[in-house]
Each structure stands twice: as C-alpha cells, then as structure tokens.
Design an enzyme around this catalytic site. Structure first.
Site, PDB file in Angstrom:
ATOM      1  N   ASP A  49     -44.501  25.703-118.831  1.00  0.00           N
ATOM      2  CA  ASP A  49     -43.839  24.894-117.793  1.00  0.00           C
ATOM      3  C   ASP A  49     -44.754  23.816-117.239  1.00  0.00           C
ATOM      4  OD1 ASP A  49     -42.403  27.641-117.830  1.00  0.00           O
ATOM      5  OD2 ASP A  49     -41.022  26.143-116.993  1.00  0.00           O
ATOM      6  N   ARG A  90     -32.305  25.701-118.035  1.00  0.00           N
ATOM      7  CA  ARG A  90     -33.649  26.135-117.649  1.00  0.00           C
ATOM      8  C   ARG A  90     -34.558  25.875-118.846  1.00  0.00           C
ATOM      9  NH1 ARG A  90     -33.931  28.584-121.738  1.00  0.00           N
ATOM     10  NH2 ARG A  90     -35.904  29.370-121.007  1.00  0.00           N
TER      11      ARG A  90
HETATM   12  O1  MRU Z   1     -37.358  30.197-115.577  1.00  0.00           O
HETATM   13  P1  MRU Z   1     -37.175  29.483-116.880  1.00  0.00           P
HETATM   14  O2  MRU Z   1     -36.190  30.143-117.792  1.00  0.00           O
HETATM   15  O3  MRU Z   1     -36.893  28.008-116.692  1.00  0.00           O
HETATM   16  O4  MRU Z   1     -38.582  29.584-117.594  1.00  0.00           O
HETATM   17  C1  MRU Z   1     -38.756  28.982-118.834  1.00  0.00           C
HETATM   18  C2  MRU Z   1     -40.070  29.243-119.438  1.00  0.00           C
HETATM   19  O5  MRU Z   1     -40.939  29.850-118.857  1.00  0.00           O
HETATM   20  C3  MRU Z   1     -40.335  28.652-120.793  1.00  0.00           C
HETATM   21  O6  MRU Z   1     -41.194  29.462-121.529  1.00  0.00           O
HETATM   22  C4  MRU Z   1     -40.977  27.274-120.619  1.00  0.00           C
HETATM   23  O7  MRU Z   1     -40.204  26.447-119.789  1.00  0.00           O
HETATM   24  C5  MRU Z   1     -41.199  26.600-121.899  1.00  0.00           C
HETATM   25  S1  MRU Z   1     -39.654  26.099-122.593  1.00  0.00           S
HETATM   26  C6  MRU Z   1     -39.873  25.170-123.950  1.00  0.00           C
END
Ligand code: MRU
Length: 355
Positions: free
Chosen positions: A246, A56
């Site tokens: 994201d 993730r």
């Molecule tokens: O649901 P996730 O764990 O994939 O969410 C990840 C995040 O929100 C991070 O802060 C984002 O992807 C930036 S990672 C460098």
C-alpha cells in the site's frame, strides 16, 4: 450506493470500469457470491465506495480516484462554470481522505491536479482532458503490472509453490495485478506449482478474491488460515512469499495488509525469500521510514464479527489495525515497472526512482 448488474462481460481485469460517462466499481464486498457493480455518479459516491471497501487495493484505489476527479470536475463545471477550479479543491480534499494508507490515492489525485494546472484554457469544460488522463493512468497501471510480472518471473529460478497474502490481483489494481501479476507471469512460464493464499481476516480478501482470481485462471490454489503460513513453510517446497504493498517508504520499509510482517519474519526463519511487487506510484519518497506511514485502523466490529454474525463475547474489544510495516531488512526484492531492487535500502530506492 446504487448496485447494478452491468451488462458487460466481467473478466478479472474489470474491477474499475468507465462506461457511458459514469464510473462503475465491481462490488468486492459481495464477491465471489455475486458479481454486481456499484454505480458512481459523483465524487462523493466514489469516496464512499473506497471507504466502504467496494473497491480496495492500493493501485485500484488510485485508478478509481483518477476517474473520481473527472466526476468532481464535471460537478464543479456544471455548478460553477468558470469558477470550477475553486469548487473542485474541497471535493478533492474530501476524496483524498477516503483511506489513509494507500499512497496511490493521493498520487493519482496529484497526477490529475498537475493536468489541471497545465490546462492552457481553464475557462472551458475540463472533462475531456481529465478523462483522457484518468484512462492513461488506468492503462499505465496495467502495463506496469505486466512489466513487473516479466521482471519478477526471472527471479523465480525453479518451479515452486509460493505464499501470498490479501489480494494483490487484477481486482486490487487497474488489471492483471501486482503480486498476482507476478504469479500469473511465472505460472505461464511453468514456474508456479501451487499458490497458498492466506485467507486474510477480517475481510477475507484471500479467500474471497485471490482464490477466485486464481481459480478462474486455472492456477492451483490452496487457502491457508492466516496462522498456518509458518507451519506450511516448515514443510518445504516454498521458495518465495510474494505480496503487494500500500505504501513503500524511502528506505524500503513496506506497508501492506496486516499479517504481512509476520509472514516476512517466518519467511526469514525458514530461509524463504520475500518479494514485494508494487508500481513506483506506491513508493512514497516523502516518508523516510515505515514509522511515518499512517496506518489505518477500522471498526473493532470487523474483527468481533464474522459474516455479519457476532462471534466474540459481549463486552470484548478488538485492535483492528489493518496494515503493518515490514522492515526493509526482511525484504529480498522490491519489483517495480522499472526493474528489481535487491535487498532494498534508501540509497537503492532513490537511485531507482530517478531511473
Ligand atoms: O484493505 P485492502 O484490501 O485495501 O488492502 C489491500 C492490500 O493490502 C494489498 O495487498 C495492497 O493494496 C497491494 S494491492 C496490489
């Protein structure tokens, strides 16, 4: 999904590993208690791993997708020979649907598709050329993180404590990290006294992953329950909130893990600056504002339970929107591998992207 104990030394730069012709993903669902890898032999394995949160974090999802295209092409070539490109299309559409918010997923697939279109000889095995590109995407992500770390550390004027949210570290990227990359670089310059890491319900990426990474690096870290950040800000000693993203819209609105928006509001109230560290592969110039960013919702059960145990009363429902959008007006700086965008807006972003 097949979990294996991969016989390589795990360091925090190895969440995504290409090893002996297969893709291995450090299983982030079981960290920090267990250090196991999920083996992906097919593009479907990789898609399932992304959906299930084995891997993730937007850039790590992008790097995984690039290697997954290699697996998809291998399958298509083995099944169809010269008809491989047609067979590949449906597989890549399926891969692109794995999670909706992190733009790095479709960005990486797009990069791989461009290589496919540019192949001079489309009747030969495409794997070597695609693998080379996937590895390049992986290396470039790490290089981008290190570059962001260098730019962003300059913004931190005095030694200070900082707050971060979710996990934007090596585990969430090709390596080194975006927000945690900034923290690593600034810490190396003596500018980080302590990191307050939000635990980040319901997946606890802060408690399980960010704290694990920082502890291993010897960077002082304290966990906060998500609701504690404003109270900690009020006590002073925090100059910056530093997060990843994201997807960033063309006007500088930032989608990131749910709770980021509340942090930005609280930071503004307390006069604390708010920094977003993200590679340009996270900037989506095709969406004008955050309102157009698709926000993933996941099963209510993730919120109603904790550690696999139901905690909410029977019959209770939950709203499990897993990302939120922080308006650009609350962001002091977006840092990419190309430099720093202060007080981001549409004009500054479009200038930055053509640099
Ligand atoms: O649901 P996730 O764990 O994939 O969410 C990840 C995040 O929100 C991070 O802060 C984002 O992807 C930036 S990672 C460098």
């Amino acid at each position: 999904m097949k979990q294996v104990a991969l016989d390589i030394e795990i360091n925090a730069d190895q969440a995504v590993v290409w090893h002996e012709h297969l893709l291995y993903l450090l299983d982030q669902r079981v960290l920090p208690q267990e250090e196991l890898f999920v083996q992906c032999q097919t593009v479907t394995d990789a898609r399932n791993a992304i959906r299930a949160m084995v891997v993730r974090g937007a850039p790590a999802i992008g790097v995984t997708a690039a290697y997954a295209v290699v697996l998809a092409a291998r399958e298509a070539w083995a099944a169809e020979g010269k008809g491989w490109i047609e067979a590949l299309t449906a597989k890549l559409e399926m891969l692109a649907q794995a999670r909706p918010t992190a733009i790095n997923l479709s960005w990486a697939i797009g990069q791989m598709k461009s290589v496919i279109s540019g192949l001079e000889d489309k009747d030969s095995d495409p794997e070597p050329a695609l693998l080379e590109t996937a590895m390049q995407i992986h290396r470039q992500d790490i290089a981008a993180n290190r570059q962001m770390g260098a730019y962003a550390a300059e913004l931190i004027e005095h030694p200070t404590s900082v707050i971060t949210h979710c996990n934007a570290g090596a585990l969430a990227t090709g390596g080194y990290g975006t927000a945690l990359g900034v923290i690593r670089s600034a810490h190396a310059q003596g500018k980080i006294e302590r990191v307050y890491a939000d635990e980040t319900r319901p997946w606890l990426q802060g408690a399980r992953l960010t704290a694990w990474e920082l502890e291993r690096d010897g960077i002082p870290v304290s966990l906060l329950v998500d609701g504690a950040a404003a109270a900690r800000m009020a006590l002073g000693g925090i100059d910056w909130v530093i997060v990843g993203s994201d997807r960033i819209a063309a006007n500088g609105d930032v989608a990131n893990k749910i709770g980021t928006y509340s942090l930005a509001v609280a930071a503004k109230y307390h006069g604390i600056r708010f920094m977003v560290a993200a590679p340009t592969s996270t900037i989506d110039m095709s969406v004008a504002s955050g309102a157009e960013i698709p926000i993933e919702t996941r099963a209510a059960d993730e919120v109603l339970s904790c550690g696999g145990q139901r905690v909410a009363a029977a019959g209770v429902d939950a709203w499990n929107s897993v990302f939120d959008v922080t308006p650009a007006s609350l962001v002091d700086a977006i840092v990419t591998e190309k430099g720093v965008i202060h007080s981001p807006n549409a004009k500054k972003l479009s200038k930055h992207m053509i640099r």
